[in-house]
Scaffold this motif. Sequence first.
Motif, mmCIF file in Angstrom:
data_model
loop_
_atom_site.group_PDB
_atom_site.id
_atom_site.type_symbol
_atom_site.label_atom_id
_atom_site.label_comp_id
_atom_site.label_asym_id
_atom_site.label_seq_id
_atom_site.Cartn_x
_atom_site.Cartn_y
_atom_site.Cartn_z
ATOM 1 N N THR A 131 -15.975 5.413 -0.740
ATOM 2 C CA THR A 131 -14.453 5.349 -0.809
ATOM 3 C C THR A 131 -14.399 3.551 -1.068
ATOM 4 O OG1 THR A 131 -13.459 6.575 1.284
ATOM 5 C CG2 THR A 131 -12.647 4.711 0.642
ATOM 6 N N CYS A 132 -14.107 3.411 -1.693
ATOM 7 C CA CYS A 132 -13.312 2.119 -2.585
ATOM 8 C C CYS A 132 -12.042 1.299 -1.526
ATOM 9 C CB CYS A 132 -12.830 2.030 -3.735
ATOM 10 S SG CYS A 132 -14.193 2.294 -4.783
ATOM 11 N N TYR A 133 -12.272 -0.032 -1.223
ATOM 12 C CA TYR A 133 -10.783 -0.476 -1.038
ATOM 13 C C TYR A 133 -10.130 -1.243 -1.988
ATOM 14 C CZ TYR A 133 -7.659 -4.717 0.759
ATOM 15 O OH TYR A 133 -7.045 -5.671 0.807
ATOM 16 N N VAL A 134 -9.150 -1.214 -2.120
ATOM 17 C CA VAL A 134 -7.788 -1.420 -3.606
ATOM 18 C C VAL A 134 -6.834 -2.644 -2.868
ATOM 19 C CG1 VAL A 134 -7.472 -1.475 -5.391
ATOM 20 C CG2 VAL A 134 -8.820 1.239 -4.642
ATOM 21 N N GLY A 135 -7.075 -4.088 -3.650
ATOM 22 C CA GLY A 135 -5.616 -4.487 -2.420
ATOM 23 C C GLY A 135 -5.308 -5.575 -3.636
ATOM 24 N N ASN A 136 -4.463 -6.478 -3.415
ATOM 25 C CA ASN A 136 -3.797 -6.882 -4.590
ATOM 26 C C ASN A 136 -2.782 -6.150 -5.170
ATOM 27 O OD1 ASN A 136 -2.605 -9.573 -4.775
ATOM 28 N ND2 ASN A 136 -4.149 -9.615 -6.377
ATOM 29 N N LEU A 137 -2.407 -5.027 -4.665
ATOM 30 C CA LEU A 137 -1.456 -4.205 -5.111
ATOM 31 C C LEU A 137 -0.164 -4.723 -5.153
ATOM 32 C CD1 LEU A 137 -2.729 -0.661 -3.958
ATOM 33 C CD2 LEU A 137 -3.076 -1.458 -6.349
ATOM 34 N N ASP A 138 0.345 -4.617 -6.907
ATOM 35 C CA ASP A 138 1.838 -4.962 -6.828
ATOM 36 C C ASP A 138 2.811 -4.030 -6.285
ATOM 37 O OD1 ASP A 138 4.675 -4.814 -8.682
ATOM 38 O OD2 ASP A 138 3.690 -6.904 -8.257
ATOM 39 N N GLU A 139 4.311 -3.726 -5.437
ATOM 40 C CA GLU A 139 5.073 -3.827 -4.862
ATOM 41 C C GLU A 139 5.797 -1.725 -5.692
ATOM 42 O OE1 GLU A 139 9.086 -5.344 -5.657
ATOM 43 O OE2 GLU A 139 7.937 -5.805 -3.329
ATOM 44 N N PRO A 161 -1.252 3.177 2.613
ATOM 45 C CA PRO A 161 -0.306 3.099 3.732
ATOM 46 C C PRO A 161 0.865 2.017 3.522
ATOM 47 C CG PRO A 161 -2.664 1.833 4.221
ATOM 48 C CD PRO A 161 -2.367 2.196 3.047
ATOM 49 N N LYS A 162 1.530 2.812 4.433
ATOM 50 C CA LYS A 162 3.046 2.557 3.612
ATOM 51 C C LYS A 162 3.857 1.672 5.225
ATOM 52 C CE LYS A 162 4.532 5.511 0.594
ATOM 53 N NZ LYS A 162 3.935 5.445 -0.431
ATOM 54 N N ASP A 163 4.878 0.756 5.459
ATOM 55 C CA ASP A 163 5.487 -0.182 6.302
ATOM 56 C C ASP A 163 6.493 1.368 6.643
ATOM 57 O OD1 ASP A 163 7.547 -1.751 7.301
ATOM 58 O OD2 ASP A 163 6.846 -3.055 6.643
ATOM 59 N N ARG A 164 6.561 1.577 7.753
ATOM 60 C CA ARG A 164 7.123 2.457 8.605
ATOM 61 C C ARG A 164 8.643 2.110 8.182
ATOM 62 N NH1 ARG A 164 3.634 2.487 13.788
ATOM 63 N NH2 ARG A 164 1.997 3.888 13.490
ATOM 64 N N VAL A 165 8.748 0.301 8.420
ATOM 65 C CA VAL A 165 10.650 0.136 8.373
ATOM 66 C C VAL A 165 11.004 -0.122 6.833
ATOM 67 C CG1 VAL A 165 12.358 -1.690 8.622
ATOM 68 C CG2 VAL A 165 10.630 -1.301 10.179
ATOM 69 N N THR A 166 10.703 -0.634 5.411
ATOM 70 C CA THR A 166 10.797 -0.576 4.786
ATOM 71 C C THR A 166 10.096 0.968 3.428
ATOM 72 O OG1 THR A 166 9.043 -1.232 4.091
ATOM 73 C CG2 THR A 166 10.560 -2.628 3.850
ATOM 74 N N ASN A 167 9.547 1.226 4.360
ATOM 75 C CA ASN A 167 8.793 3.370 3.090
ATOM 76 C C ASN A 167 8.580 2.319 1.951
ATOM 77 O OD1 ASN A 167 7.544 5.024 3.794
ATOM 78 N ND2 ASN A 167 9.289 6.170 2.256
ATOM 79 N N LEU A 168 7.336 0.666 1.779
ATOM 80 C CA LEU A 168 7.131 0.485 0.599
ATOM 81 C C LEU A 168 5.478 0.331 1.399
ATOM 82 C CD1 LEU A 168 9.304 -2.252 -0.494
ATOM 83 C CD2 LEU A 168 8.997 -0.786 -1.340
ATOM 84 N N HIS A 169 4.661 0.326 0.176
ATOM 85 C CA HIS A 169 3.168 0.243 0.508
ATOM 86 C C HIS A 169 2.766 -1.262 1.106
ATOM 87 C CE1 HIS A 169 1.878 -1.495 -2.771
ATOM 88 N NE2 HIS A 169 2.463 -0.652 -3.558
ATOM 89 N N GLN A 170 1.628 -1.386 1.251
ATOM 90 C CA GLN A 170 1.541 -2.244 1.781
ATOM 91 C C GLN A 170 0.347 -3.467 1.635
ATOM 92 O OE1 GLN A 170 -0.054 -2.263 5.837
ATOM 93 N NE2 GLN A 170 2.157 -0.660 6.757
ATOM 94 N N SER A 171 0.585 -3.386 -0.608
ATOM 95 C CA SER A 171 0.270 -4.057 -0.768
ATOM 96 C C SER A 171 -1.489 -3.950 -1.213
ATOM 97 C CB SER A 171 0.153 -5.747 -1.039
ATOM 98 O OG SER A 171 1.404 -5.943 -1.409
ATOM 99 N N TYR A 172 -2.170 -2.845 -0.438
ATOM 100 C CA TYR A 172 -3.592 -2.199 -0.634
ATOM 101 C C TYR A 172 -3.641 -0.673 -0.065
ATOM 102 C CZ TYR A 172 -3.659 -1.964 4.412
ATOM 103 O OH TYR A 172 -3.495 -1.058 6.126
ATOM 104 N N GLY A 173 -4.897 0.195 -0.134
ATOM 105 C CA GLY A 173 -5.160 1.083 -0.290
ATOM 106 C C GLY A 173 -6.557 2.026 -0.106
#
Length: 122
Positions: free
Chosen positions: A18-26, A49-61
């Motif tokens: 598994t790779c961590y992927v960070g600094n992802l644009d929205e 992973p998504k923010d529970r309020v905005t439902n946008l991802h949190q710039s990583y995965g």
Amino acid sequence: AGVNLLNANAKDRNAEATCYVGNLDEQVTEEMVWELFLQAGPLVNVYLPKDRVTNLHQSYGFVEFRGEEDADYAIKILNMVKLFDKPIRVNKSQTDRKTHEVGANLFVGNLDPEVDEKLLYD
């Protein structure tokens, strides 16, 4: 279309593959990450992973490959690749992250204009 976007629990993941992927644009979607990382080898799962309020991802995965060699290859070829003009960070996604992260930023000035983030990282 054939994309497994299950929210796999971290304990069920093969951490070595598994790779961590960070600094992802929205604007980046799980489908885009899947298509990009598929270039390095067969995938099992992509999870942003998504923010529970905005439902946008949190710039990583996390991207889980079928094999550890594919994950290592993805790190070599995809780290610092730009998506929407932002260089993505690709590292091993291991729970024991004793190395690498020191919790500090380093500023380097007066560099030649030809020097970019990828060159500095390499």
